[in-house]
Write a protein that holds these residues in place. Structure first.
Motif, PDB file in Angstrom:
ATOM      1  N   LYS A 118       5.142  -8.897 -15.281  1.00  0.00           N
ATOM      2  CA  LYS A 118       4.387  -8.414 -16.441  1.00  0.00           C
ATOM      3  C   LYS A 118       5.355  -7.949 -17.502  1.00  0.00           C
ATOM      4  CE  LYS A 118       0.229  -7.064 -13.994  1.00  0.00           C
ATOM      5  NZ  LYS A 118       0.247  -6.466 -12.668  1.00  0.00           N
ATOM      6  N   SER A 121       5.700  -3.475 -21.739  1.00  0.00           N
ATOM      7  CA  SER A 121       4.690  -2.520 -22.222  1.00  0.00           C
ATOM      8  C   SER A 121       3.511  -2.461 -21.262  1.00  0.00           C
ATOM      9  CB  SER A 121       4.234  -2.898 -23.632  1.00  0.00           C
ATOM     10  OG  SER A 121       3.887  -4.241 -23.650  1.00  0.00           O
ATOM     11  N   GLU A 122       3.211  -3.615 -20.657  1.00  0.00           N
ATOM     12  CA  GLU A 122       2.101  -3.662 -19.701  1.00  0.00           C
ATOM     13  C   GLU A 122       2.449  -2.839 -18.453  1.00  0.00           C
ATOM     14  OE1 GLU A 122      -0.505  -7.116 -17.558  1.00  0.00           O
ATOM     15  OE2 GLU A 122       0.933  -7.736 -19.094  1.00  0.00           O
ATOM     16  N   VAL A 123       3.688  -2.965 -18.017  1.00  0.00           N
ATOM     17  CA  VAL A 123       4.151  -2.205 -16.846  1.00  0.00           C
ATOM     18  C   VAL A 123       4.085  -0.715 -17.137  1.00  0.00           C
ATOM     19  CG1 VAL A 123       6.159  -1.665 -15.410  1.00  0.00           C
ATOM     20  CG2 VAL A 123       5.640  -4.046 -15.953  1.00  0.00           C
ATOM     21  N   LYS A 124       4.541  -0.361 -18.348  1.00  0.00           N
ATOM     22  CA  LYS A 124       4.553   1.065 -18.700  1.00  0.00           C
ATOM     23  C   LYS A 124       3.122   1.619 -18.730  1.00  0.00           C
ATOM     24  CE  LYS A 124       6.506   4.381 -21.846  1.00  0.00           C
ATOM     25  NZ  LYS A 124       6.843   4.661 -23.216  1.00  0.00           N
ATOM     26  N   ALA A 125       2.192   0.817 -19.284  1.00  0.00           N
ATOM     27  CA  ALA A 125       0.796   1.259 -19.364  1.00  0.00           C
ATOM     28  C   ALA A 125       0.225   1.435 -17.961  1.00  0.00           C
ATOM     29  CB  ALA A 125      -0.005   0.233 -20.162  1.00  0.00           C
ATOM     30  N   ARG A 126       0.563   0.489 -17.066  1.00  0.00           N
ATOM     31  CA  ARG A 126       0.047   0.588 -15.689  1.00  0.00           C
ATOM     32  C   ARG A 126       0.652   1.802 -14.984  1.00  0.00           C
ATOM     33  NH1 ARG A 126      -2.303  -1.206 -11.210  1.00  0.00           N
ATOM     34  NH2 ARG A 126      -1.057  -1.370  -9.313  1.00  0.00           N
ATOM     35  N   LYS A 129      -1.161   4.754 -16.084  1.00  0.00           N
ATOM     36  CA  LYS A 129      -2.497   4.797 -15.493  1.00  0.00           C
ATOM     37  C   LYS A 129      -2.431   5.255 -14.035  1.00  0.00           C
ATOM     38  CE  LYS A 129      -6.547   1.925 -14.988  1.00  0.00           C
ATOM     39  NZ  LYS A 129      -6.968   0.553 -14.769  1.00  0.00           N
TER      40      LYS A 129
END
Lengths: 253, 784
Positions: A118, A121-126, A129
């Motif tokens: 991923k 930014s997607e990793v950071k968002a996950r 979360k």
């Protein structure tokens, strides 16, 4: 019945000791099923952790096979094993083992970045979360030494699942926690399992064992007993405890 | 006994540290012993060679027309003079070695008993005795071989108005006074019968300063004369005016200084570097001890709990490190023996004397003792924290490291995971790496400084700015001055063919300035003089001097001075300070009007510095086509071929590569030691990284990147230090060769080469040192 995710055949592990050999695992045959919450129990020195590390590829077995998706972990090279750890397996340690100079958020995100599946930014968002799910958003910018043991272990769980592993290994995840933190961590793991996460945990803590859908008992490096349980329900914890206690007594625990 | 047991155990357990200190100390002691021994050996060999050659305190070359018997007798009768010797010589300015013209003036003398040493043909030693010379042969000095690249068997040719002479080089002899590459004239030897023929054939030409018969006058001072050679020369000249009649003169002290000049400079820089290396060893030791105390907090607590006092523990540290240093110092001193031969040989092409190979054990031991004493102080200082080790804290594990937020901390980025993680590993433990940064900065400073020195010698503009006259096109008439018409014609030919940066009509002569013989430059166009302050000498009573001469003679702009030459003696005013590397900066200059006042007229040399060096050949061809065929024309696009310092580039290169080599070895040891400590401290984290999917290769890369960051920061600091101090340091060191305002020319390769070397070494050595990562097992994280 769900299919097997990991199988061990004739698995042996020995250590050199005082000029001789100590056989910790002796010809273990075992299947770990998908979506199960498998818990391995046994007395101290029975080889629980050794089994867990051999099954997860963290440690090389002396002989035998550990098959995952058609491949034998025992024969894998370091690069393949590393890939397995960053893609398919997650691991929770008893002592949390967070990287001391990274913040909690970074500790969770780094395996995600490494996984490369991923975007950053997607990793950071996950990661954010997951920390929220684990209830430690407030301390996400803290480094491990600045937070409590429970918070560290929740962070370790988030780190272990950031890359959505097919199988989550846990080595006494509540071993270093107090009662309150133990319950919280076990609740989190139970929730994960409810959502389809396959888990293999070793413990000698009865409270942890109650969360299992399948219990295995290890003695002298051999699986000598197995018990299947319905999914965990808090309301039925008392009767579950009685049932598990009886089984453990039959195993001479 | 308990201390000895612990000492043995510590050395065994921490053999990497022990070996690291041993290796660093080997390098330092080898370097120091070698440099000091070579410095002493070169000076001693020069002294001995002068003694063997019975060199005079004052030497001068006087054309036969000017040397009268009365003048010579007045010197012989001087109460300070012991005796005077003379030697007949032929001054020759037009000679071709391997068909290439040599720019220096040669004094041809018959081979005599003063020559007592001859080199073997490969310059590796001396022959048992001087071989007889054939009538067709010539003996040269090694300085000519250095400058012209000639060897035994090569032909050389003289051109005079009487015709051409071709002689074969039959050998090289030791001429300690002017045989070195740094002196602008050379004595060469022919068979007596060849000399007689040559001398008879040499015409008495219209300008006796340029070619013809000369007498070399050797003046020896009385044994009880306590004056320095300089004072002796001034007194003799004041009383007899003999130097005013000489076209060149020098004292023994001056000639020794010229011979030894470059080895002194190189050795000074090397000694500075050796001191830095010694400092690095002390810093590394202090750092290592500090980290060891942090890492061994528990063990130290246990030792205290068992009854060890802080004093005993500190003694343990002192013994451990001192033992490593002593072992290293002994091995280094032994290894310096072959190094002295090797390094001493580097200067032979410049000094033209084979240096002795003695080990200066006394100086070496004193220096090593100083280092050991300083080490003890550093160790005691670094171990003072042991007093604060609490057995209770140590045993309960309360001393765990805590990482603190820092303004240097940057977030770990997914896009640049390896670099950002490496940076975090650096920034969260930066104190540990300050030492490496500091050492890198020092090494970079030295590498850049020596590079600047080397590159300045390859840079035309830098050399010109520092006062060297470098012209691609040169014209000289044969044994006479230019006529006015020729000067106009040359200028117009050159300007028609190429853009000219600078062109000069020039001559030079030794004159006396306030009683001292000083090299004087005469310019037709004084506005071409490279001024530092004040203004060029426009009027007939003005001259300019270099700041080196100003300082040496205590003069300044505005001072009145007395200039004498032969029968002329005039008062001049110093109108400014100029810069020049001629005669190692001890020089003065004046314009046409001033020259005429002291009887100097006409110019014998034209030089043009072209904007584009490539035009040199075109200009040369045009000049050859249009000028009188007897004019000597040199046109060379490669300015280094006409540079007066090309002979020293070999030694500068040797120095540069030595400093590079030692820097690389130091980086290797420093990186290995710091890496090893970091590895031990981070072993747990490495296991975790492996557990989450990092491969050993990736982790090694993180290590290497971290050290690359350190090298980048250290290099940047080193570059800043170099910008601030290199020029000043080099001006100070190179003042003795006439450079008082070193101009640093930072070209791409000047900076890039050391940067690439240091960065590359840090990265590579850290990657290699981190190979132990492979041995970290995730199992180590398991608690059964």
């Amino acid at each position: 019945m769900s299919s097997n995710i990991l199988t061990a055949h004739d698995l042996c592990k020995s250590f050199a000791h005082n000029g001789g050999q100590v056989h910790v695992l002796q010809h273990v045959d075992l299947e770990i099923r998908e979506k199960d919450f498998t818990v391995v129990m046994g007395a101290s020195g029975s080889g629980k952790s050794t089994l867990l590390y051999a099954l997860s590829g963290m440690d090389k077995a002396t002989s035998g096979q550990v098959m995952f998706e058609g491949k034998d972990l025992v024969k894998m090279k370091e690069k393949e094993l590393a890939s397995l750890r960053s893609h398919d397996f997650g691991f929770i340690f008893q002592q949390m083992h967070l990287i001391s100079n990274l913040t909690l958020l970074e500790n969770v995100a780094v395996p995600g970045y490494l996984n490369n599946e991923k975007g950053a930014s997607e990793v950071k968002a996950r990661a954010e979360k997951l920390l929220e799910q684990m209830g430690i958003t407030d301390v996400k910018t803290h480094i491990p030494s600045q937070v409590s043991g429970g918070e560290q272990q929740r962070c370790a769980i988030a780190r272990a699942i950031i890359h959505e592993p097919k199988l989550l290994f846990a080595d006494e995840p509540t071993g270093a926690l107090n009662r309150k933190n133990t319950r919280e961590v076990l609740d989190l793991m139970t929730d994960l399992n409810r959502n389809g996460q396959s888990i293999l945990m070793v413990t000698h803590d009865l409270r942890a064992a109650l969360r299992a859908s399948r219990l295995l008992y290890l003695e002298d490096g051999n699986v000598i007993g197995e018990m299947t349980l319905p999914p965990y329900d808090k309301e039925e914890e008392k009767s579950r405890e009685t049932q598990v206690n009886a089984w453990l007594s039959s195993m001479k625990w | 006994m308990d201390i000895l047991t612990l000492l043995r155990a510590n050395i065994k357990r921490k053999k990497g540290t022990f070996l690291g200190i041993v290796l660093l100390m080997i390098l330092v002691s080898m370097f120091l012993t070698t440099v000091y021994s070579v410095k002493k050996n070169v000076a001693k060999s020069i002294d001995e060679a002068y003694e063997e050659a019975h060199a005079a305190n004052l030497m001068m070359n006087i054309t036969n027309e000017r040397l009268t018997d009365e003048l010579l007798q007045s010197v012989k009768d001087h109460p300070l003079v012991d005796h005077v010797a003379t030697s007949d010589a032929v001054l020759m300015r037009r000679h071709f070695v391997k068909d290439k013209e040599d720019n220096q003036s040669w004094l041809i003398v018959p081979l005599n008993e003063v020559v007592t040493k001859q080199f073997t043909d490969d310059f590796s030693g001396y022959l048992d005795e001087v071989r007889p010379i054939s009538p067709e042969g010539i003996y040269l000095v090694q300085g000519i071989a250095t400058n012209d690249g000639c060897k035994v068997g090569d032909d050389l040719r003289f051109e005079t108005r009487s015709g051409e002479y071709t002689l074969k080089i039959e050998g090289f002899v030791v001429e300690p006074v002017d045989g070195c590459a740094m002196v602008g004239w050379k004595t060469v030897y022919v068979a007596p019968e060849t000399f007689e023929k040559l001398a008879a054939d040499v015409d008495v030409v219209d300008n006796p300063d340029l070619a013809g018969r000369v007498t070399i006058v050797y003046i020896y001072k009385n044994a009880d004369c306590e004056l320095s050679d300089g004072e002796f020369g001034r007194t003799i000249n004041r009383d007899t005016c003999i130097q005013d009649y000489a076209y060149a003169s020098a004292t023994m002290t001056q000639m020794k200084r010229y011979t030894n000049l470059f080895s002194e400079i190189v050795c000074s820089i090397m000694i500075g570097f050796a001191m830095v290396l010694a400092g690095v060893v002390l810093i590394i030791m202090a750092h290592n001890i500090t980290v060891t105390i942090e890492m061994s907090y528990t063990e130290l607590g246990i030792l205290k709990a068992e009854g060890f006092t802080k004093g005993r523990i500190r003694v343990l540290f002192v013994l451990q490190y001192l033992l490593a240093e002593i072992v290293g110092a002994i091995i280094g001193t032994i290894l310096s023996i072959p190094m002295i031969s090797l390094f001493g040989g580097i200067f032979q092409p410049i000094t033209a004397i084979i240096a002795k190979k003695d080990v200066d054990l006394q100086t070496s031991l004193v220096l090593l003792l100083v280092i050991l004493i300083l080490s003890v102080l550093v160790i005691l200082l670094a171990t003072r924290k042991i007093a604060k080790v609490s057995p209770v804290k140590a045993l309960t594990g309360e001393s765990r490291d805590v990482y603190f937020e820092s303004f240097l901390t940057a977030p770990v980025s997914g896009k640049n995971l390896a670099m950002s993680l490496s940076y975090r590993q650096f920034s969260s433990n930066k104190r540990r790496y300050f030492v490496a940064i500091f050492i890198t900065a020092l090494l970079m400073f030295f590498m850049l400084t020596v590079n600047l020195m080397g590159s300045c010698m390859e840079s035309k503009s830098a050399l010109q700015a520092m006062g060297s006259i470098l012209c691609e096109v040169q014209v000289r008439p044969q044994d006479r001055n230019f006529t006015e018409e020729e000067m106009d014609e040359i200028e117009s030919i050159v300007k028609a063919e190429a853009d000219v940066d600078q062109s000069i009509f020039f001559r030079n002569e030794y004159v006396t300035l306030n009683g001292d013989t000083i090299y004087c430059q005469f310019y037709r166009d004084p506005e071409m003089i490279n001024m530092v302050s004040g203004r060029a000498p426009v009027y007939d009573n003005e001259l300019v001097i270099t700041d080196i001469l100003a300082e040496d003679m205590g003069l300044k702009t505005g001072d009145k001075v007395e200039v004498s030459r032969r029968e002329f003696s005039e008062e001049f005013i110093i109108s400014g300070i100029f810069c020049s590397m001629n005669d190692t900066g001890m020089t003065m200059a004046m314009g046409d009007a001033g020259a005429k006042k002291i009887g100097v007229s006409g110019y014998v040399w034209y030089g043009a510095s072209l904007r584009d060096s490539k035009d040199a050949e075109k200009v040369g061809n045009s000049l050859k086509e249009k000028l009188d065929p007897e004019m000597k024309i040199v046109a060379d696009a490669d300015f280094s071929a006409i540079s007066d310092i090309k002979s020293i580039t070999t030694a500068v290169d040797a120095m540069r590569y030595t400093i590079y080599a030692f820097s690389i070895i130091f980086v290797l040891v420093v990186v290995s030691m710091i890496c090893s400590k970091s590895f031990t401290q981070e072993r747990r984290d490495l296991g975790i990284y492996k557990a989450i999917g990092f491969t050993s290769r990736k982790l090694r890369l993180l290590f290497a990147l971290r050290f690359l960051i350190i090298a980048v920061i250290g290099s940047a600091i080193g570059i800043v230090l170099s910008r601030l101090f290199s020029s000043k340091a080099l001006s100070m060191i190179l003042r003795s060769v006439g450079i008082s305002n070193f101009i640093s020319k930072y070209q791409a390769d000047t900076v890039l080469v050391p940067v690439i070397i240091l960065l590359g070494c840090f990265f590579l050595f850290a990657y290699i040192a981190a190979r132990k990562v492979k041995k970290v097992e995730i199992r180590e994280l398991v608690i059964e």
